[in-house]
Motif scaffolding. Structure first.
Motif, short mmCIF file in Angstrom:
data_model
loop_
_atom_site.label_atom_id
_atom_site.label_comp_id
_atom_site.label_asym_id
_atom_site.label_seq_id
_atom_site.Cartn_x
_atom_site.Cartn_y
_atom_site.Cartn_z
N THR A 62 -3.07 15.43 -0.30
CA THR A 62 -3.91 16.28 -1.18
C THR A 62 -3.65 16.04 -2.68
N LYS A 63 -2.79 15.10 -3.03
CA LYS A 63 -2.45 14.90 -4.45
C LYS A 63 -3.27 13.79 -5.12
N ASN A 64 -4.08 13.06 -4.34
CA ASN A 64 -4.96 12.03 -4.90
C ASN A 64 -4.17 11.00 -5.72
N LEU A 90 0.85 -1.19 0.00
CA LEU A 90 0.00 0.00 0.00
C LEU A 90 0.89 1.24 0.00
N ASN A 91 0.71 2.06 -1.03
CA ASN A 91 1.48 3.29 -1.18
C ASN A 91 0.60 4.47 -0.81
N GLU A 92 0.97 5.16 0.23
CA GLU A 92 0.14 6.22 0.81
C GLU A 92 -0.16 7.35 -0.18
N GLY A 93 0.83 7.70 -1.00
CA GLY A 93 0.68 8.86 -1.87
C GLY A 93 1.01 10.14 -1.13
N GLY A 116 -7.14 7.23 -4.47
CA GLY A 116 -7.64 8.28 -3.59
C GLY A 116 -6.52 9.07 -2.96
N ASP A 117 -6.88 9.83 -1.92
CA ASP A 117 -5.96 10.77 -1.27
C ASP A 117 -5.53 10.22 0.09
N VAL A 118 -4.35 9.70 0.16
CA VAL A 118 -3.69 9.14 1.35
C VAL A 118 -4.31 7.79 1.76
N ALA A 119 -3.72 6.73 1.25
CA ALA A 119 -4.12 5.36 1.63
C ALA A 119 -3.43 5.01 2.94
N ILE A 150 -8.94 5.23 3.16
CA ILE A 150 -8.38 6.35 2.40
C ILE A 150 -8.59 7.60 3.25
N ASN A 151 -7.55 7.98 3.95
CA ASN A 151 -7.64 8.93 5.05
C ASN A 151 -8.19 10.28 4.65
N ASN A 152 -7.53 10.97 3.73
CA ASN A 152 -7.94 12.34 3.41
C ASN A 152 -9.12 12.38 2.44
N SER A 153 -9.48 11.23 1.85
CA SER A 153 -10.69 11.15 1.03
C SER A 153 -11.92 10.86 1.88
#
Length: 356
Positions: free
Chosen positions: A48-50, A42-45, A77-80, A94-97
Motif C-alpha cells: 500500500t506504500k506505492n 525487482l524490489n517489491e516495496g 507502483g504498489d508491490v512489484a 504490479i500486484n496491488n496496483s
C-alpha cells in the motif's frame, strides 16, 4: 579505361560491403541502453506504500537504485511481484496496483500500462508472442482466479482462462501451460495443465501442499512445495519436491522433507537443483536424495531469511527483505558457496532478471 573503371567499381563495392558488415557487427556489440549487460533487481516495496522499484547491477558490480523512477519521473507502483521479458520489452506484474507495466528492458522507459483484464497479477511467461499472467482476482473470492492472455503486439488482454484458486508460478512447454496453485489466501496442492491450442484446462496434477516454484529440465517438471505451517494454517504438513513426467503428466518421484521443514525457491542450473530453507541454500543433483548439509547460510550476513533467489552463470543471487519497510540487501555467491559481494537495494528485493 572501361576495364579500369570496372575494377575500381568492384573494389569500391567490396570495400563498402566490408565496411557495412563491420559496422553492423559493431552495432550489435553496442549497448541497447543504460541497463544492458547487467542484472535487474525487482524490489517489491511495502504493501500500500506505492514504493516498488528496480535496481541495476552492471557488469562491474556497480549498483544503481530507482532506475525506473529516474527515467520516468514516477514511481513503479504498489508491490512489484515479478517480471518477464519479451524481446526488448519487460513486463512487470504490479500486484496491488492491478496492472502489468510494460517498459523497455534496456532503457527502462515506459511503453504502456495494461490494466483492463488484469486483477492482482502474480507471474508472467511468454510463448509465441503471447504473455500468460496468473491473476488471483479478488483474493477473498476463491472462484474468480484466472490466467490473462496478453497479445504482445498490441499489449492488450485478448482472453482470460478461469482456473482454481491461487495461481502462482508458470511454466510453458510444448504448447502446455503448467500453473502452480499455491492457494491465494487459501492453501492449494495442484498443478493445472492448460492446452494452449484451445486455452482450456485439460488435467490437474496433485502435489504436496502449497506449490511454491517450478522448473522444467529434460522433459520433467520439478515442483517444490513448501507445505503448511502449523502456526499459520492450524495444520502442519511436510514440504516436498515432486518430479512430473511432462510427456504424460504422471508423477515420477516425490522427495518428502521432514515434518516442520518448509523449503522454497527451487532453481535448476547445469543439472544442479538449488533450493532454500530459512537462511540456508542447499544443492543436489537431479536424481540425488535430499542433502543434509547446506551450501550457504546467509545468517552470517545478518539475514533473517531469503526473500529473493536466483542462480545464473555460476552466480547465486540472494535477496534479503530485512524489515520489509526500509532498504533491502542483495548478496552474491559463486556456486561453490564462496561469498562475492553485497548491495543495498530498494525495499524487499524479490527477483533477479538478466540483460545480456
Amino acid at each position: 579505361m572501361k576495364q579500369i573503371n570496372t575494377l575500381f567499381a568492384v573494389a569500391f563495392a567490396s570495400a563498402a560491403l566490408f565496411s557495412s558488415c563491420s559496422s553492423d557487427d559493431d552495432d550489435n556489440d553496442l549497448p541497447k541502453g543504460d541497463y544492458d549487460y547487467g542484472t535487474l533487481v525487482l524490489n517489491e516495496g511495502a504493501f500500500t506504500k506505492n514504493n516498488a522499484s528496480i535496481s541495476f547491477i552492471n557488469a562491474a558490480d556497480e549498483l544503481t537504485n530507482d532506475i525506473y523512477s529516474t527515467k520516468n519521473g514516477e514511481t513503479l507502483g504498489d508491490v512489484a511481484q515479478s517480471m518477464a521479458f519479451e524481446d526488448d520489452k519487460a513486463y512487470i506484474a504490479i500486484n496491488n496496483s492491478n496492472v502489468v507495466k510494460v517498459v523497455d528492458r534496456y532503457t527502462m522507459m515506459d511503453i504502456t500500462t495494461i490494466s483492463e483484464g488484469i486483477y492482482t497479477p502474480r507471474y508472467i511467461v511468454f510463448e509465441d508472442d503471447k504473455g500468460y499472467v496468473s491473476n488471483w482476482g479478488d483474493p477473498n473470492d476463491s472462484t474468480d482466479d484466472f490466467i490473462a492472455v496478453i497479445n504482445s503486439s498490441t499489449n492488450t488482454v485478448e482472453i482470460t482462462i478461469s482456473v482454481a484458486e491461487g495461481p502462482e508460478a508458470l511454466v510453458e512447454e510444448d504448447g502446455k501451460l503448467y500453473v502452480a496453485h499455491k492457494g491465494g489466501y487459501g492453501f492449494g496442492n495442484t498443478i493445472s495443465v492448460i492446452n494452449l491450442a484451445n486455452n482450456t484446462v485439460e488435467t490437474t496434477i496433485t502435489v504436496a501442499d502449497i506449490p511454491d516454484t517450478m522448473e522444467e529440465e529434460d522433459g520433467y517438471l520439478y515442483v517444490l512445495s513448501s507445505g503448511k505451517y502449523d502456526w499459520f494454517t492450524g495444520e502442519e504438513t511436510p514440504g516436498a519436491i515432486t518430479k512430473i513426467n511432462m510427456s504424460d503428466n504422471s508423477v515420477a518421484e516425490v522427495l518428502d522433507f521432514e515434518v516442520g521443514v518448509h523449503p522454497s525457491h527451487l532453481k535448476i542450473e547445469d543439472d544442479i537443483v538449488y533450493y532454500t530453507l530459512g537462511t540456508e541454500v542447499y544443492t543436489k543433483g537431479l536424481n540425488a536424495a535430499l542433502p543434509t548439509t547446506a551450501l550457504i547460510d546467509v545468517a552470517s550476513q545478518g539475514a533473517f531469511g531469503i526473500y529473493g533467489f536466483e542462480v545464473e552463470d555460476n552466480i547465486i543471487y540472494i535477496g534479503d527483505a530485512k524489515d520489509y519497510a526500509s532498504a533491502g540487501a542483495v548478496y552474491t555467491y559463486n556456486t561453490s558457496g564462496t561469498y562475492l559481494n553485497s548491495f543495498t537495494t530498494g525495499i524487499s528485493p524479490n527477483g533477479f532478471y538478466f540483460n545480456d
